[in-house]
Design an enzyme around this catalytic site. Structure first.
Site, PDB file in Angstrom:
ATOM      1  N   THR A  54       0.831  -1.206   0.000  1.00 41.41           N
ATOM      2  CA  THR A  54       0.000   0.000   0.000  1.00 41.41           C
ATOM      3  C   THR A  54       0.861   1.250   0.000  1.00 41.41           C
ATOM      4  O   THR A  54       2.059   1.217   0.299  1.00 41.41           O
ATOM      5  CB  THR A  54      -0.934   0.054   1.226  1.00 41.41           C
ATOM      6  OG1 THR A  54      -0.162   0.370   2.378  1.00 41.41           O
ATOM      7  CG2 THR A  54      -1.666  -1.263   1.441  1.00 41.41           C
ATOM      8  N   CYS A  55       0.199   2.367  -0.263  1.00 36.83           N
ATOM      9  CA  CYS A  55       0.920   3.629  -0.374  1.00 36.83           C
ATOM     10  C   CYS A  55       0.931   4.373   0.956  1.00 36.83           C
ATOM     11  O   CYS A  55       0.823   5.589   0.989  1.00 36.83           O
ATOM     12  CB  CYS A  55       0.282   4.465  -1.463  1.00 36.83           C
ATOM     13  SG  CYS A  55       1.478   5.460  -2.321  1.00 36.83           S
TER      14      CYS A  55
END
Ligand SMILES: *Cc1c(COP(=O)(O)O)cnc(C)c1O
Length: 377
Positions: free
Chosen positions: A326-327
């Site tokens: 994920t970011c």
């Protein structure tokens, strides 16, 4: 489950993958029963609520601890079609609802099943009397959680000094206190917590008896540690202590139950992820994998649990960081793993990841939770 099996399943199903081995579930259940033969195990469903797991434990003879209406229904729907093992016209033999705080609507829905539910304060008792008058109740004590990986005592349990007054108050409301429960904290490696809690429960039970209220059920909760590493002392050692205290402190006819979650499922699952990116940052090798702390590795955040990653590939190991897909900057799986030099598309796996892992996975950032495969079901 062997490494070869894990690789074969990964070829079939892709990554990210969680594999749950039901032979290991049965083995963990058998170990629990072998060392604590006087204790009926109520599997704490929140550790991993897969219906397949519920069915396997039911067939092995387990009962269930649920903490929400959906969990109650998962168990109820999955066991009511299966052949009964013994006398069980009573839902209590199979299910305890062990969340001390329950919404009114949940109590209203549960009442028809004449459930066994826990409580730890007078307001909750009054709510139970009003919305689930057919329930049996179990008082939850606050007990020491010293040294447990997940501590619960600041959120749950009445002071042992208040317990008998609550038992008397329940009686006045027309409810019957069937049992006393506690939870020593999850992944409890300090076995003295169990010893102290059993002594506290016995004192409450004795005082309650002198005031005319005999308690029939002792619920010793969860917290039985999974052998994540060599520092966790063997379960047999904890069981010896518990058995000695039970035999010393409680009358023979009492019914004893426990609510193991982690102990029954943690070691029964492995997860596999794929390297999707590689970088060097501040001189340290970094891998990015197609799983995350919002997914299978959610236990790192919610369960304070650290998982180690291993590679199938051999090679000289180097300290590296492993990040999720994920970011988010929080999405760090480990800042110091030892892995060989891996390339994009190589695989890594984690062991002992069956408890509080995929159970708390989300869809954050658009990434779906890992596929779960059941082996030897
Ligand atoms: C979570 C929970 C359990 C299971 O705990 P483990 O540490 O996984 O064994 C048991 N009882 C209650 C009331 C719980 O909330």
């Amino acid at each position: 489950m062997t490494k070869t099996q894990l690789q074969t399943l990964t070829r079939q199903h892709g990554t990210p993958l969680v594999v749950i081995d039901h032979d290991l579930l049965r083995r963990n259940y058998a170990e629990f029963r072998k060392h604590l033969p006087q204790v009926q195990a109520y599997y704490a469903v929140k550790a991993n609520p897969a219906p397949e797991i519920v069915r396997t434990f039911y067939q092995a003879g387990a009962s269930f601890d649920v903490a929400s209406l959906p969990e109650f229904m998962t168990v109820y729907e999955n066991i009511r079609h299966l052949p009964a093992q013994a006398q069980q016209d009573f839902i209590w033999d199979k299910i305890i609802y062990a969340n001390p705080t329950k919404p009114k609507g949940t109590l209203q829905s549960l009442d028809q099943y004449k459930p066994l539910v826990t409580f730890d304060n007078l307001g909750e008792l009054e709510k139970i009397q009003r919305f689930a008058p057919h329930a049996g109740v179990v008082v939850r004590l606050r007990v020491p959680n010293t040294g447990s990986m997940v501590e619960l005592s600041s959120k749950f349990g009445c002071d042992p000094g208040e317990a008998v007054d609550l038992i008397v108050a329940a009686h006045k409301l027309g409810l019957v206190v069937e049992g006393i429960s506690f939870h020593v904290g999850s992944q409890c490696t300090n076995f003295e917590n169990f010893v102290q809690s059993l002594n506290m429960a016995a004192a409450v039970m004795n005082e309650s008896r002198t005031r005319g209220h005999e308690i029939k059920i002792l619920d010793i909760g969860g917290g039985f540690p999974a052998p994540y590493d060599a520092h966790v002392k063997p379960f047999s050692q904890l069981a010896r202590k518990i058995n000695a205290e039970i035999n010393r402190l409680f009358p023979k006819g009492i019914q004893i139950i426990a609510e193991p979650g982690r102990f029954l499922v943690a070691t029964a699952a492995m997860s596999v992820a794929r390297i999707i990116g590689k970088a060097r940052r501040d001189g340290k090798r970094c891998y990015y994998i197609d799983d995350s702390v919002y997914h299978t590795f959610s236990g790192i955040i919610f369960d304070h649990c650290q998982y180690h990653l291993k590679a199938f590939k051999k090679g000289k190991q180097e300290i590296c960081a492993v990040f999720g897909q994920t970011c988010d900057g929080l999405d760090v799986i480990s800042l110091s793993e030892e892995l060989p030099d891996l390339e994009v598309d190589d695989l890594v796996y984690a062991e002992n990841i069956g408890a509080y892992s995929n159970a708390s996975a989300t869809w954050f950032n658009g990434f779906p939770p890992a596929k779960v495969v059941h082996l030897n079901e």
